[in-house]
Design a protein around this motif. Sequence first.
Motif: not given
Length: 271
Positions: A242-247, A258-262
């Motif tokens: 899932s995407m939440p586990s990666f985030v 990752p969104g804020r990082y970029m």
Amino acid sequence: MPILTDASPETDWVEPDEVPRPVVVYGVSSKGMGEFELDMHRHAKGQMLLVQRGALSVEIEGGLWIVPPGSAVWIPGDALHAIKATGVLEGCTAFVASDVEVRLPQACCTVSVTSLLRELLVRAAHLPLLYEEGGAASRMVAVLLDEIAGARVEDLHLPMPTDPRLRAMAELMMATPSERGTLEGWARRVGLSERTLVRLISRETGMSFGRWRQQLGIILAVQWLADGASIQQVATDLGYESMPSFVTMFRKTLGTSPGRYMAERHHSRHA
């Protein structure tokens, strides 16, 4: 390397080691070229590469560094290294003589770039290669050196093993990162016992197997995100269910999503 500089209209490249100045800075752009690679090479001078657009990877024996937008990589003088760019690369590269009177990093590292350091690099890229010494240009270069010396190191480094069996495993993981696999499975694939694999990877990278594989995921994620991939696509390509586990993994490692990082890096590029 694709070089842009106001100082050499007849040619794209002047060997920096031959320029008799403590610092020489070039603008860099790969527009119209796409991805490019530079095989193993070295310079007598140390090198700082600032990435403003695209992403860069630098490999030195024993390590791989990823440079997203808004960051830079420092490569010590005489270090044998290879460079690979993904996406359209824009930035600056500074070459620094070994006898400058500031304490520069002794090992390769990725560093964050302040707005002052970025502006100094961009301005220095427009200086003549043989800028007048003792005047305003020299004073600006002195401030630039202080900023390079004080840059904060970022955790975008992946130690690379030299043992051929571990190197084969690392290359397989990088080629097919969605194949998560178990420690037992990877040991079997490279012809080692679990105990030997654990011992060797700890000795050669300073990390556990799980920590090393997680850092590999971070390195690949930053590279793909900088190249324009979505967070969902990156999570899928890394084999997360899932995407939440990666985030969550990304936030625990780098301290932000990752969104804020970029977004922060794109903001710094346009600031």
